[in-house]
Structures are given as C-alpha cells and as structure tokens.
Design a protein around this motif. Structure first.
Motif, PDB file in Angstrom:
ATOM      1  N   VAL A  74       6.522  45.943   0.038  1.00 57.64           N
ATOM      2  CA  VAL A  74       6.796  47.326  -0.328  1.00 57.64           C
ATOM      3  C   VAL A  74       5.474  47.951  -0.754  1.00 57.64           C
ATOM      4  CG1 VAL A  74       8.052  48.847  -1.887  1.00 57.64           C
ATOM      5  CG2 VAL A  74       9.123  46.721  -1.106  1.00 57.64           C
TER       6      VAL A  74
ATOM      7  N   ARG B 121      12.045  50.719   0.160  1.00 59.43           N
ATOM      8  CA  ARG B 121      12.051  50.674   1.622  1.00 59.43           C
ATOM      9  C   ARG B 121      13.354  50.050   2.088  1.00 59.43           C
ATOM     10  NH1 ARG B 121       8.438  46.212   4.675  1.00 59.43           N
ATOM     11  NH2 ARG B 121       9.954  46.792   6.263  1.00 59.43           N
TER      12      ARG B 121
ATOM     13  N   TYR C 139       9.084  55.245   0.762  1.00 60.17           N
ATOM     14  CA  TYR C 139       9.452  55.162   2.169  1.00 60.17           C
ATOM     15  C   TYR C 139      10.491  56.219   2.480  1.00 60.17           C
ATOM     16  CZ  TYR C 139       7.009  50.774   3.013  1.00 60.17           C
ATOM     17  OH  TYR C 139       6.046  49.818   3.183  1.00 60.17           O
TER      18      TYR C 139
END
Length: 247
Positions: A242, A228, A247
């Motif tokens: 996370v 991310r 992501y």
C-alpha cells in the motif's frame, strides 16, 4: 476381555479403555461404573450378574452386554474401527504450512444434525474412528479459508485425504514507494466488498490467510489512512503493498 478392530483381525494390544457398568441405575438414574481397565487384555473380578461393557480405542468405541457366571469368563469385542489422516493444500498442489491448518470432524448428515467427533486436529494426525461417513472441515488460517468434505472410513483401513483450499497467504506493508521498506506502527484493516471487517492488526508487516475473492485494505498511520483494493487468488503466498497515497 479382548478387542479386535474387525471380526477376523488381530487382538488390539494396547490403547484400549474399558469401562464396565452395572445394568441397574443408581439413585441419580445413571449406570454405576463398577470397573475400569486400560490394558489391551482386561482382567477384572466381578460378582456374577449382568453388566454393560464400553470399550474405546482412540475415538472409536463400542458397547455390549456381559453376563458373568461363577468362575472364569471370556469375551471378545469387535470395535469396527478404521483410521483417518488429514492434510490440505492450496489448489494446484501448493503445500500449506502445517501450523496454519486445523481440522474438525463431525458426524455426517444435515448441518443442524451433525455432532462433533474431534476438533482442532493438526495436519497428519492419525485419528481412530468407528467405520462410517464423517463430515470434515479444514481451516486454513483463522479467518475465512474453510473447506468441507464428506469422507468414508473403512474398518481396518487407514484413509489418507487431502482437501484443497481456494485461498492464499497474504502479507501487507505500507511503503512510500514501490518495493520500499515497510513503515512501522501501522493499523491494518481488511474488508470484504460488503464492508465486513475480516482482519485487523497493528504492525509493519502483518500476514494472514484469506479465501479467494475481492477485498480492500486500509492502512492507518498516525492520522492518515491509505487504502487499496486487491484480489486474492489461489496460489503461493503474496505481498500486498500500500503506497502512501490514496488509491
């Protein structure tokens, strides 16, 4: 021999290191050390002649010539010293744990011309220095949170200085759902937008300090990698989760 911080100051009672050298270089071209003392008032026996005296008080120091004649001789030295005490905080007066701070002191001037005076100092250490301007570097953590400043030390005075960091403590955890328990045995990597790796660690809940800016974090667990992007802003310590999804 005695020493004072300023010409009209009191005699320094202790903490001095005296070294007396001959003025004639030896075979190696160095001035020979002929006497040493660590007393506030140094008394030594020397043959009549010319000498060079170096006296240090902390990291402050001075040197001067000494002419010795038969009988009793006296000389007082002025070190022209002040003291500096350093601390740092996050912008907004958020305190920083002292174990995360280190300070380096350099002579002033252009970057290539500076020489180290003291390195790896802890917060709130009192350092004795010759009066003058110094270049101070404050390290918050060990990665990229660094602040620099030029500070003036005045003779006979203690200068208290606080440097402010645009940074924050950041911790990471890999979770299967928001607010969940941290997953163990995770390989962590933090990168800047240009792809430079600034932090790596193995564990469930690693913590570091990062300067203000944009970053991406990769969490490798087994053969899977989760990532991310996140942003660091100056402030209190924060936690980055996370999720076990890309992501």
């Amino acid at each position: 021999m005695t020493a004072r911080i300023t010409p009209d100051g009191a005699q320094i009672p202790d903490g001095l290191v005296w070294r007396i050298f001959d003025t004639v270089p030896d075979a190696s071209g160095e001035l020979a050390l002929v006497a040493k003392s660590e007393l506030g008032q140094a008394t030594v026996e020397l043959p009549p002649g010319e000498y060079v005296v170096h006296v240090a008080y902390g990291r402050a120091q001075t040197s001067d010539g000494l002419s010795v004649v038969p009988g009793s001789n006296e000389k007082s030295f002025v070190i022209d010293a002040g003291a500096l005490r350093l601390n740092s905080a996050v912008t907004g007066d958020i305190p920083i744990p002292v174990d995360l701070l280190k300070f380096d002191i350099f002579t002033s001037g252009n970057e290539g011309d500076r020489t180290p005076v003291a390195e790896g100092l802890a917060a709130n250490d009192i350092v004795t220095l010759n009066a003058g301007t110094y270049h101070i570097v404050s390290h918050f953590g060990s990665i990229n949170a660094v602040v620099r400043a030029d500070l003036r030390v005045e003779a006979g005075q203690l200068t208290d200085a606080t440097l402010y960091h645009h940074a924050s403590q950041v911790s990471f955890k890999l979770v299967s759902e928001a607010g969940g328990e941290a997953i163990a045995d995770v390989e962590w990597t933090v990168k800047t937008p240009d792809g430079a790796t600034v932090f790596t660690e193995l564990g469930a809940f690693p913590t570091t300090v990062l300067a203000e800016g944009d970053y991406s974090v990769l969490a490798k667990q087994g053969s899977q990698v989760f990532n991310r992007e996140f942003q660091v802003q100056p402030g209190a310590a924060r936690e980055i989760e996370v999720l076990t999804a890309v992501y």
